[in-house]
Write a protein that holds these residues in place. Structure first.
Motif, PDB file in Angstrom:
ATOM      1  N   ILE A 118     -29.800  19.592  13.719  1.00 19.66           N
ATOM      2  CA  ILE A 118     -28.371  19.304  13.793  1.00 19.66           C
ATOM      3  C   ILE A 118     -27.867  19.539  15.210  1.00 19.66           C
ATOM      4  O   ILE A 118     -27.144  18.725  15.774  1.00 19.66           O
ATOM      5  CB  ILE A 118     -27.599  20.215  12.817  1.00 19.66           C
ATOM      6  N   ASP A 119     -28.285  20.658  15.753  1.00 24.58           N
ATOM      7  CA  ASP A 119     -27.803  21.021  17.081  1.00 24.58           C
ATOM      8  C   ASP A 119     -28.202  20.003  18.131  1.00 24.58           C
ATOM      9  O   ASP A 119     -27.415  19.663  19.009  1.00 24.58           O
ATOM     10  CB  ASP A 119     -28.351  22.401  17.466  1.00 24.58           C
ATOM     11  N   LEU A 120     -29.428  19.520  18.040  1.00 22.58           N
ATOM     12  CA  LEU A 120     -29.903  18.584  19.061  1.00 22.58           C
ATOM     13  C   LEU A 120     -29.066  17.319  19.040  1.00 22.58           C
ATOM     14  O   LEU A 120     -28.692  16.784  20.086  1.00 22.58           O
ATOM     15  CB  LEU A 120     -31.381  18.259  18.835  1.00 22.58           C
ATOM     16  N   VAL A 121     -28.781  16.847  17.829  1.00 23.86           N
ATOM     17  CA  VAL A 121     -27.989  15.627  17.727  1.00 23.86           C
ATOM     18  C   VAL A 121     -26.581  15.878  18.262  1.00 23.86           C
ATOM     19  O   VAL A 121     -26.001  15.063  18.973  1.00 23.86           O
ATOM     20  CB  VAL A 121     -27.945  15.140  16.267  1.00 23.86           C
ATOM     21  N   GLU A 122     -26.079  17.052  17.947  1.00 25.60           N
ATOM     22  CA  GLU A 122     -24.756  17.450  18.424  1.00 25.60           C
ATOM     23  C   GLU A 122     -24.758  17.520  19.959  1.00 25.60           C
ATOM     24  O   GLU A 122     -23.845  17.051  20.621  1.00 25.60           O
ATOM     25  CB  GLU A 122     -24.427  18.823  17.809  1.00 25.60           C
ATOM     26  N   LEU A 123     -25.835  18.062  20.458  1.00 31.71           N
ATOM     27  CA  LEU A 123     -25.949  18.284  21.896  1.00 31.71           C
ATOM     28  C   LEU A 123     -25.992  16.966  22.653  1.00 31.71           C
ATOM     29  O   LEU A 123     -25.501  16.868  23.777  1.00 31.71           O
ATOM     30  CB  LEU A 123     -27.233  19.082  22.164  1.00 31.71           C
ATOM     31  N   GLU A 124     -26.571  15.982  22.010  1.00 31.99           N
ATOM     32  CA  GLU A 124     -26.647  14.684  22.670  1.00 31.99           C
ATOM     33  C   GLU A 124     -25.241  14.157  22.932  1.00 31.99           C
ATOM     34  O   GLU A 124     -24.969  13.508  23.934  1.00 31.99           O
ATOM     35  CB  GLU A 124     -27.437  13.717  21.788  1.00 31.99           C
ATOM     36  N   LEU A 146     -33.932  10.556  25.830  1.00 37.67           N
ATOM     37  CA  LEU A 146     -35.381  10.723  25.851  1.00 37.67           C
ATOM     38  C   LEU A 146     -35.736  12.185  25.570  1.00 37.67           C
ATOM     39  O   LEU A 146     -36.650  12.503  24.798  1.00 37.67           O
ATOM     40  CB  LEU A 146     -35.895  10.311  27.232  1.00 37.67           C
ATOM     41  N   LEU A 147     -34.957  13.053  26.192  1.00 41.52           N
ATOM     42  CA  LEU A 147     -35.191  14.480  26.035  1.00 41.52           C
ATOM     43  C   LEU A 147     -34.897  14.915  24.601  1.00 41.52           C
ATOM     44  O   LEU A 147     -35.653  15.683  23.994  1.00 41.52           O
ATOM     45  CB  LEU A 147     -34.284  15.221  27.022  1.00 41.52           C
ATOM     46  N   THR A 148     -33.806  14.390  24.068  1.00 38.89           N
ATOM     47  CA  THR A 148     -33.462  14.726  22.682  1.00 38.89           C
ATOM     48  C   THR A 148     -34.600  14.322  21.760  1.00 38.89           C
ATOM     49  O   THR A 148     -35.017  15.085  20.887  1.00 38.89           O
ATOM     50  CB  THR A 148     -32.175  14.003  22.260  1.00 38.89           C
ATOM     51  N   SER A 149     -35.093  13.106  21.964  1.00 37.16           N
ATOM     52  CA  SER A 149     -36.182  12.635  21.098  1.00 37.16           C
ATOM     53  C   SER A 149     -37.386  13.549  21.206  1.00 37.16           C
ATOM     54  O   SER A 149     -37.997  13.907  20.196  1.00 37.16           O
ATOM     55  CB  SER A 149     -36.581  11.214  21.482  1.00 37.16           C
TER      56      SER A 149
END
Lengths: 148, 845
Positions: free
Chosen positions: B25-31, B86-89
């Motif tokens: 969740i956080d990563l998507v939020e962070l994007e 790219l980093l998120t992925s």
């Protein structure tokens, strides 16, 4: 004496035939309970009963064995069998004693035995004066096989 | 592995799983918000903790992968690296990899042989690319450290000056028993200008394997090289690895950090108290409790129905108490099994993000009502269908950015999930603002697939056409993607939802979007059922499927059941309702009187049909028990229950019944053709389910169904009086009763009222229709003239009320209907009754 031992059989009568089931397979024997019929199923299923909050399917052994239906006022009794899918009940005419048998008196069913009964009887113990037929409970309770 | 170690491992697995879900969740939020420091810190902490514990437990592959991720995260946190898709992925892949490894560890106790070096290398590559972003002045200038790059890539670009001055670091490689890349437990993060992330943790530290001891002793960092391999068990609680984190900020002499860290620590302390009040309980135990409560409910029903000793006041009192306590206990146990729907939704930000990225779309996910709770068995059951619907919306619903812009919509699509409780059910809506369903294409597809004929198609309403997508093998996706469009799906979704007693509905407006509405029962273990009889047997019909009960009496009874080509139908509110006789479906003899027809109107597969039963007995709360395997093959029965008299009754499976009776295969949509018009207007409006009753005279009054507990009909003789209050005994309690006729102010002149009444069929005086309304102080029975219908409507702004006790007037089913102010009216009941008029007038003034 260890009743769970193979040599002990819970006995009962169905249409005059003397049957036995290994004591270890029998959960309990209880008097007749009112049954709820299940429509659209095989007539082997006599119905559903409430066994202390558990719903148990009752199989009429007479129908299962292809024997004539019960007559008169007398109610059948339940021999409740443990199975891997919970308890199931066999409806029988009368209950006999728990008896111990001598392994050496066992014999496979005679070739002349035919029909449903042939499938469901594993063999017979030659007791004094009569034969104890050993019921194959797994088969007797397998409705897919018994459906007609 | 000894049992302490096994405990540590179990805690680690459990905790890591939960944390990883949060990381997704956080990563998507962070994007979306790359500068959200606290999110980076949280992700960092999770990865760091996993890494640390892995080292401790000796899972070196997992450790090296997480280490690479940690390096990237540290750079992110230090602003030396910028968040990119790219980093998120890559980081999401990391989360997946860790999850896989944890699963493997759980199953086998060891790491899998899968090679994650590609992922590690990928992460490191991204990490090394970081100098592209100018570092903020606050953070130390990252000095490339080529001399280290060979042995410890993770340290390669870590600002090396402070580290180099640390003798421990230099000592580390010397005593390390493991390859260099694994060792660096004190990489970049230690240099962070941020307070140490663990302080920000929303999670209370687990008791055993506390990742951050509250006051770590400034250990010799040397220890952290690979202590687990050598450390005795006592070392577990000391958790050496993360410890060096603490002394470092201090050593940097940045005083400003300390208060922040302390504040974070204080917050953490607050969270700890939450941990004190909640415990983890084995689900098996809860299930067992639920079963026992089920038994208790049955026993209670039996006792309440028993007539023995009914004259004994003590027994009566005990009986009532038993009744109340059982209900409360049942509710309590039920609540323990409740989980917020957010536990499934948590996965969706990730699902939507990945999917949108792979389809080249931009989608924003909005969620509302994550806290809405339902039984955990149901949570499991709706997980897959919901995921399917969400994927469908992204894949088929929302258009590509260029198409959206061309249609003058924002390039970014919006997918909205909404959950709320209403009328004892959980409602879930999945709304997208995409292109909507293309009815022309559905029509064409239906004809092509031979599902409908061209002639039928031309007569079908848009709404009827939409229903086609729920048929097996129907997909309108122009191209089959790897996500959806294969034509398996919507029918499975619907079957799965209906299997648990839920319903699914669809509204779509071309060009504006689609809304899927699901209604799910709160629990499956105990349901409310209508008891009916047929051929001497009792059956239970789940009340959720029952729309209404109709009783036709007298000479007309049979005349009102008309035949269409041999199929019985009944005119229900001007529409033909197909009928089936339950006894006939079940091949039983019917025992009903010839001059009474009882029809239970049911809803299944979006179609209404009526079931003729011999009699309708009562509604009761029943405990659902599964049928044996040999009976499960029959789709006719959903289970069985034990009634108050100890006998077993079968629960009818309405979908199975409908299929067997072949009502639903008929194309006639009894819901009528008119309502897609209203759907179009109301795509965005909030829909409400309303009970329509006849008011004095020929008026119509709507009551929100959410406030209605039950609808009852009683002989007028049940009404009793105490003082000026009107009361009745209802379900073992005393309930206040008020008559809408006496409560509401009648503005019409008596003669006009009389005229209005005279055109109505004579009001039956021997029975009363009672709407049992809910209010916190206890239910109130509201006597109404007649119960007309239950409708689902999107209400517009009501016109101001013409009299007290009303919220206003709206148009429902083409007629002006007054909207009852339930609270105001209910205030007129009970010991502290307030009369309606003055109060309401005050409010108006």
């Amino acid at each position: 004496m260890n009743l769970a031992h193979d040599g002990h059989f819970c006995t009962f009568f169905v249409h005059g035939l003397f049957f036995g089931v290994e004591v270890s397979r029998v959960q309990e024997v209880i008097r007749y309970q009112r049954l709820t019929r299940v429509p659209l199923t095989s007539n082997i299923i006599a119905g559903l009963m409430n066994l202390r909050g558990q719903i148990v399917t009752a199989i009429d052994l007479r129908t299962r064995l292809g024997l004539p239906a019960r007559e008169g006022e007398e109610l059948p009794l339940n021999v409740v069998i443990r199975t891997s899918e919970g308890a199931m009940s066999l409806l029988v005419d009368q209950i006999g004693d728990v008896i111990e048998v001598d392994e050496s008196s066992f014999e496979l069913p005679p070739h002349t035995l035919i029909g449903e009964a042939r499938e469901l009887i594993r063999g017979a113990y030659k007791l004094e004066g009569r034969l104890l037929l050993v019921l194959d409970t797994a088969r007797a309770l397998d409705l897919a096989e018994g459906a007609n | 592995m000894n049992s302490d170690m096994a405990d540590v491992l179990r805690d680690f697995l459990e905790e890591s799983r939960e944390n990883l879900d949060q990381v997704d969740i956080d990563l998507v939020e962070l994007e979306k918000d790359p500068d959200a420091r606290e999110i980076i810190a949280r992700i960092f902490r999770t990865v760091h903790t996993i890494k640390g514990t892995c080292g401790f437990l000796g899972f070196s592959t997992l450790e090296s992968v997480t280490h690479a991720g940690e390096s990237v995260l540290a750079a992110l946190r230090d602003n030396t690296l910028q968040m990119t898709p790219l980093l998120t992925s890559a980081l999401l892949q990391l989360a997946d990899a860790v999850r896989d490894m944890l699963t493997q560890i759980e199953a086998t106790g060891t790491e899998s042989a899968v090679d994650y070096s590609a992922l590690t290398a990928h992460l490191m590559e991204l990490y090394r690319a970081h100098p592209a972003v100018p570092p903020p002045q606050k953070s130390p200038v990252p000095a490339p450290a080529p001399e280290r790059a060979g042995s410890a890539p993770a340290l390669a670009s870590v600002p090396s000056s402070p580290l180099a001055s640390n003798p421990a670091l230099d000592a580390r490689p010397l005593i390390s028993p493991v390859p260099a890349p694994l060792i660096s437990p004190v990489p970049a993060p230690r240099l962070s200008p941020e307070p140490p992330p663990p302080r920000l943790s929303p999670e209370p530290p687990p008791p055993r394997l506390s990742p951050e001891p509250p006051r770590p002793a400034p250990h010799v960092p040397v220890l952290s090289a690979q202590p687990p391999r050598v450390a005795p068990m006592q070392a577990v609680s000391a958790q050496p690895r993360p410890q060096p984190a603490r002394p470092e900020p201090a050593s940097h002499g940045n005083a400003a950090r300390s208060p922040a860290a302390d504040a974070g620590g204080g917050g953490g302390g607050g969270e700890t108290s939450k941990a004190d009040t909640s415990i983890r309980v084995d689900v098996g135990l809860l299930d067992k409790l639920m079963n026992l409560v089920g038994e208790l409910v049955l026993a209670r029903n039996q006792i309440i129905q028993s007539r023995g000793a009914s004259g004994d006041a003590t027994f009566q009192g005990a009986k009532q108490r038993l009744n109340l306590i059982t209900s409360e206990l049942q509710e309590g146990v039920m609540k323990t099994r409740m989980q917020p729907i957010g536990t499934i939704w948590n996965k969706f930000p990730r699902v939507v993000r990945d999917l949108a990225a792979s389809c080249g779309k931009r989608v924003r996910l909005e969620m509302e009502g994550e806290q809405t709770e339902l039984d955990r068995t149901l949570i499991e059951a709706i997980k897959d269908p919901l995921t399917h619907l969400v994927r469908n919306s992204v894949d088929h619903g929302i258009e590509k950015p260029e198409l959206r812009v061309a249609a003058q919509k924002p390039a970014e699509g919006c997918l909205r999930l909404r959950a709320f409780h209403e009328g004892g059910q959980v409602n879930i809506e999945i709304t997208d603002d995409g292109g909507g369903l293309n009815s022309d294409r559905i029509r064409q597809k239906g004809i092509d697939n031979g599902i409908i004929t061209a002639e039928q198609a031309s007569r079908m309403s848009e709404r009827e056409l939409f229903q086609l997508i729920f048929l097996p093998g129907f997909s309108t996706a122009a191209a089959v993607t790897n996500v959806s469009g294969r034509g398996v799906g919507m029918d499975v979704v619907r079957t799965n939802i209906e299997r648990i007693g839920g319903t699914i509905d669809l509204q779509s407006t071309r060009g504006l979007g689609t809304t899927m509405s699901l209604k799910i029962p709160l629990t499956l273990a105990i349901i409310r059922g209508v008891i009916v009889t047929s051929g001497n047997n009792r059956y239970v019909i789940p009340q959720a499927s029952v729309l209404k009960l109709i009783r036709l009496e007298g000479a007309d009874a049979l005349r009102q059941v008309e035949m269409v080509h041999g199929a019985p139908v009944y005119r229900l509110m001007g529409k033909l309702l197909p009928l089936v006789r339950l006894s006939q479906v079940l091949s039983e003899p019917s025992t009903s009187d010839e001059d009474v027809v009882n029809i239970v109107v049911l809803k299944a597969d979006h179609r209404q049909f009526g079931v003729i039963v011999d009699s309708v007995q009562d509604t009761e709360e029943i405990v659902v028990k599964p049928l044996g395997k040999h009976l499960k093959v029959m789709s006719m029965f959903a289970g069985a229950t034990i009634m108050g008299d100890g006998l077993v009754a079968l629960i009818l499976d309405i979908v199975g019944l409908a299929q067997r009776a072949q009502v639903v295969s008929e194309r006639a949509d009894t819901r009528g053709r008119g309502d897609h018009q209203e759907v179009r207007q109301a795509a965005e409006d909030k829909r409400q389910t309303l009970l329509i009753v006849r008011s004095p005279g020929d008026g119509r009054i709507a009551i929100p169904l959410a406030r209605v507990e039950r609808l009852e009909e009683f002989p007028r003789t049940v009404l009793e009086h105490a003082g000026s209050e009107q009361l009745m005994q209802y379900r073992g309690e005393i309930m206040s009763v008020l008559d809408l006729r006496t409560v509401l102010v009648e503005r019409r002149s008596p003669s006009r009222l009389e005229r209005a009444e005279s055109i109505l069929p004579e009001r039956k005086t021997e029975t009363i229709s009672v709407v049992v309304c809910v209010r916190p102080e206890g239910n109130v029975g509201v006597i109404v003239d007649q119960i007309i219908d239950i409708v689902e409507e999107a209400l517009g702004q009501p016109r101001p009320p013409g009299r007290a006790g009303m919220v206003g007037s709206v148009v429902i089913q083409g007629r002006v209907t007054e909207l009852l102010d339930v609270d105001a009216v209910l205030r007129c009941a009970g010991p502290n009754a307030v009369s309606l008029a003055p109060r309401a007038m005050e409010a108006q003034a």
